[in-house]
Design a protein around this motif. Structure first.
Motif, PDB file in Angstrom:
ATOM      1  N   ALA A  29      51.018  39.395  47.181  1.00 49.42           N
ATOM      2  CA  ALA A  29      51.007  38.044  47.652  1.00 49.42           C
ATOM      3  C   ALA A  29      49.738  37.430  48.326  1.00 49.42           C
ATOM      4  O   ALA A  29      49.646  36.359  47.886  1.00 49.42           O
ATOM      5  CB  ALA A  29      52.162  38.113  49.020  1.00 49.42           C
ATOM      6  N   VAL A  30      49.141  38.147  48.874  1.00 46.13           N
ATOM      7  CA  VAL A  30      47.929  37.709  49.207  1.00 46.13           C
ATOM      8  C   VAL A  30      46.845  37.521  47.975  1.00 46.13           C
ATOM      9  O   VAL A  30      46.088  36.516  47.890  1.00 46.13           O
ATOM     10  CB  VAL A  30      46.936  38.620  50.246  1.00 46.13           C
ATOM     11  N   GLY A  31      46.924  38.251  47.169  1.00 46.58           N
ATOM     12  CA  GLY A  31      46.398  38.235  45.634  1.00 46.58           C
ATOM     13  C   GLY A  31      46.721  37.094  45.009  1.00 46.58           C
ATOM     14  O   GLY A  31      45.890  36.016  44.475  1.00 46.58           O
ATOM     15  N   ALA A  32      48.087  36.520  45.166  1.00 48.81           N
ATOM     16  CA  ALA A  32      48.468  35.352  44.457  1.00 48.81           C
ATOM     17  C   ALA A  32      47.945  34.336  45.102  1.00 48.81           C
ATOM     18  O   ALA A  32      47.592  33.129  44.365  1.00 48.81           O
ATOM     19  CB  ALA A  32      50.135  35.431  44.249  1.00 48.81           C
ATOM     20  N   ALA A  33      48.039  34.286  46.427  1.00 46.69           N
ATOM     21  CA  ALA A  33      47.316  33.172  47.189  1.00 46.69           C
ATOM     22  C   ALA A  33      45.721  32.988  46.914  1.00 46.69           C
ATOM     23  O   ALA A  33      45.281  31.741  46.628  1.00 46.69           O
ATOM     24  CB  ALA A  33      47.573  33.396  48.616  1.00 46.69           C
ATOM     25  N   LEU A  34      45.112  33.941  46.713  1.00 51.33           N
ATOM     26  CA  LEU A  34      43.591  34.058  46.497  1.00 51.33           C
ATOM     27  C   LEU A  34      43.425  33.514  44.823  1.00 51.33           C
ATOM     28  O   LEU A  34      42.492  32.692  44.697  1.00 51.33           O
ATOM     29  CB  LEU A  34      43.070  35.539  46.406  1.00 51.33           C
ATOM     30  N   PHE A  35      44.461  33.861  44.005  1.00 55.10           N
ATOM     31  CA  PHE A  35      44.081  33.411  42.738  1.00 55.10           C
ATOM     32  C   PHE A  35      44.243  31.957  42.507  1.00 55.10           C
ATOM     33  O   PHE A  35      43.763  31.149  41.919  1.00 55.10           O
ATOM     34  CB  PHE A  35      45.184  34.395  41.942  1.00 55.10           C
ATOM     35  N   VAL A  36      45.390  31.595  43.134  1.00 51.87           N
ATOM     36  CA  VAL A  36      45.640  30.197  42.910  1.00 51.87           C
ATOM     37  C   VAL A  36      44.587  29.128  43.726  1.00 51.87           C
ATOM     38  O   VAL A  36      43.991  28.262  43.425  1.00 51.87           O
ATOM     39  CB  VAL A  36      47.181  29.554  43.512  1.00 51.87           C
ATOM     40  N   THR A  37      43.791  29.741  44.887  1.00 51.72           N
ATOM     41  CA  THR A  37      42.878  29.119  45.637  1.00 51.72           C
ATOM     42  C   THR A  37      41.721  29.007  44.409  1.00 51.72           C
ATOM     43  O   THR A  37      41.150  28.096  44.257  1.00 51.72           O
ATOM     44  CB  THR A  37      42.533  29.780  46.679  1.00 51.72           C
TER      45      THR A  37
ATOM     46  N   GLN B 104      41.576  29.475  41.413  1.00 55.40           N
ATOM     47  CA  GLN B 104      41.953  28.723  40.191  1.00 55.40           C
ATOM     48  C   GLN B 104      41.607  27.120  40.401  1.00 55.40           C
ATOM     49  O   GLN B 104      41.168  26.424  39.504  1.00 55.40           O
ATOM     50  CB  GLN B 104      43.283  28.970  39.683  1.00 55.40           C
ATOM     51  N   CYS B 105      42.249  26.718  41.542  1.00 51.84           N
ATOM     52  CA  CYS B 105      41.894  25.332  42.036  1.00 51.84           C
ATOM     53  C   CYS B 105      40.326  24.786  42.173  1.00 51.84           C
ATOM     54  O   CYS B 105      40.084  23.921  41.300  1.00 51.84           O
ATOM     55  CB  CYS B 105      42.579  24.899  43.348  1.00 51.84           C
TER      56      CYS B 105
ATOM     57  N   GLY C 114      39.624  29.725  31.805  1.00 50.74           N
ATOM     58  CA  GLY C 114      38.285  30.671  31.570  1.00 50.74           C
ATOM     59  C   GLY C 114      38.867  32.159  31.755  1.00 50.74           C
ATOM     60  O   GLY C 114      39.905  32.314  32.473  1.00 50.74           O
ATOM     61  N   GLY C 115      38.263  32.846  31.065  1.00 52.86           N
ATOM     62  CA  GLY C 115      38.502  34.515  31.280  1.00 52.86           C
ATOM     63  C   GLY C 115      38.494  35.199  32.479  1.00 52.86           C
ATOM     64  O   GLY C 115      39.167  36.129  32.852  1.00 52.86           O
ATOM     65  N   HIS C 116      37.771  34.577  33.538  1.00 49.54           N
ATOM     66  CA  HIS C 116      37.687  35.095  34.775  1.00 49.54           C
ATOM     67  C   HIS C 116      38.859  35.020  35.318  1.00 49.54           C
ATOM     68  O   HIS C 116      38.828  36.021  36.225  1.00 49.54           O
ATOM     69  CB  HIS C 116      36.318  34.325  35.644  1.00 49.54           C
ATOM     70  N   LEU C 117      39.446  33.879  35.154  1.00 50.31           N
ATOM     71  CA  LEU C 117      40.838  33.948  35.789  1.00 50.31           C
ATOM     72  C   LEU C 117      41.825  34.938  35.493  1.00 50.31           C
ATOM     73  O   LEU C 117      42.553  35.509  36.049  1.00 50.31           O
ATOM     74  CB  LEU C 117      41.434  32.458  35.642  1.00 50.31           C
ATOM     75  N   VAL C 118      41.643  35.424  34.212  1.00 51.82           N
ATOM     76  CA  VAL C 118      42.625  36.460  33.497  1.00 51.82           C
ATOM     77  C   VAL C 118      42.296  37.584  34.283  1.00 51.82           C
ATOM     78  O   VAL C 118      43.054  38.361  34.848  1.00 51.82           O
ATOM     79  CB  VAL C 118      42.430  36.594  31.982  1.00 51.82           C
ATOM     80  N   GLY C 119      41.060  37.917  34.446  1.00 46.84           N
ATOM     81  CA  GLY C 119      40.651  39.205  35.296  1.00 46.84           C
ATOM     82  C   GLY C 119      41.049  39.196  36.535  1.00 46.84           C
ATOM     83  O   GLY C 119      41.615  40.349  37.323  1.00 46.84           O
ATOM     84  N   LEU C 120      40.854  37.984  37.245  1.00 44.27           N
ATOM     85  CA  LEU C 120      41.142  38.141  38.700  1.00 44.27           C
ATOM     86  C   LEU C 120      42.525  38.106  38.805  1.00 44.27           C
ATOM     87  O   LEU C 120      43.194  38.724  39.757  1.00 44.27           O
ATOM     88  CB  LEU C 120      40.689  36.789  39.190  1.00 44.27           C
ATOM     89  N   GLU C 121      43.600  37.471  37.880  1.00 41.58           N
ATOM     90  CA  GLU C 121      45.057  37.864  38.104  1.00 41.58           C
ATOM     91  C   GLU C 121      45.274  39.171  37.847  1.00 41.58           C
ATOM     92  O   GLU C 121      46.327  39.873  38.611  1.00 41.58           O
ATOM     93  CB  GLU C 121      45.603  36.965  36.978  1.00 41.58           C
ATOM     94  N   LEU C 122      44.823  39.852  36.876  1.00 42.29           N
ATOM     95  CA  LEU C 122      45.156  41.200  36.852  1.00 42.29           C
ATOM     96  C   LEU C 122      44.791  42.154  37.860  1.00 42.29           C
ATOM     97  O   LEU C 122      45.462  43.139  38.195  1.00 42.29           O
ATOM     98  CB  LEU C 122      44.616  41.743  35.288  1.00 42.29           C
TER      99      LEU C 122
END
Length: 132
Positions: free
Chosen positions: A17-25, A27-28, A103-111
Motif C-alpha cells: 500500500a505504501v509502495g503504491a502511494a510512492l509509485f503514484v507520487t 509517477q506524478c 519511462g522504464g524507471h517507473l516499471v522498475g519502481l512498480e515491480l
C-alpha cells in the motif's frame, strides 16, 4: 502464547500500500518534470471529477486489506485475499502500462514497490488461510 499473525498480515499488506502511494507520487513528479522540461509543448493531462474520484477510491482501497487482517476472522481473511489480490493485480498492470508509456524507471519502481511486496503479502495470506 499471543497470536500475532493478524498484525504480521496487516504489516504485509501495508507495505505494498505504501509502495503504491510512492509509485503514484513519483509517477506524478516524473510526468511534471517531463512536462516542464518540454517547455509546455507536451499536452497537459486533465482529469474530470469522476476520474479523480476513481483514482482516490482505488488508492484509498489499499487500506482495506490491512484492516481486514486485523479483524482476524475466516470471512475477512478470504476478503483480504480477494481484495488485496485484485488491488495487487490492477496496480501491477496499470503501473507496468504507465511505465512503458512514461519511462522504464517507473516499471522498475512498480515491480519493486508494489509487485514484490504484493506477492509476499498474497503468499502470507494464503499460507495463513490454509493453516487455520
Amino acid at each position: 502464547m499471543i497470536d500475532n499473525a493478524p498484525a504480521r498480515l496487516a504489516l504485509a499488506w501495508l507495505i505494498p500500500a505504501v509502495g503504491a502511494a510512492l509509485f503514484v507520487t513519483i509517477q506524478c513528479f516524473s510526468y511534471l518534470n517531463t512536462h516542464v522540461g518540454s517547455g509546455g509543448a507536451m499536452q497537459a493531462m486533465t482529469f474530470d471529477p469522476a476520474a479523480l474520484w476513481g483514482v482516490s477510491l482505488f488508492y484509498g482501497a489499499w487500506v482495506v486489506p490491512p484492516l481486514l487482517a486485523l479483524a482476524a476472522r475466516r470471512v475477512t481473511d478470504w476478503a483480504m485475499l480477494v481484495l488485496g489480490g485484485l488491488l495487487f493485480i490492477m496496480s501491477t498492470l496499470a503501473g507496468v502500462f504507465d511505465g512503458v508509456r512514461d519511462g522504464g524507471h517507473l516499471v522498475g519502481l512498480e515491480l519493486l514497490a508494489v509487485t514484490l511486496p504484493g506477492v509476499v503479502a498474497l503468499a502470507s495470506t494464503w499460507r495463513h488461510i490454509r493453516s487455520t
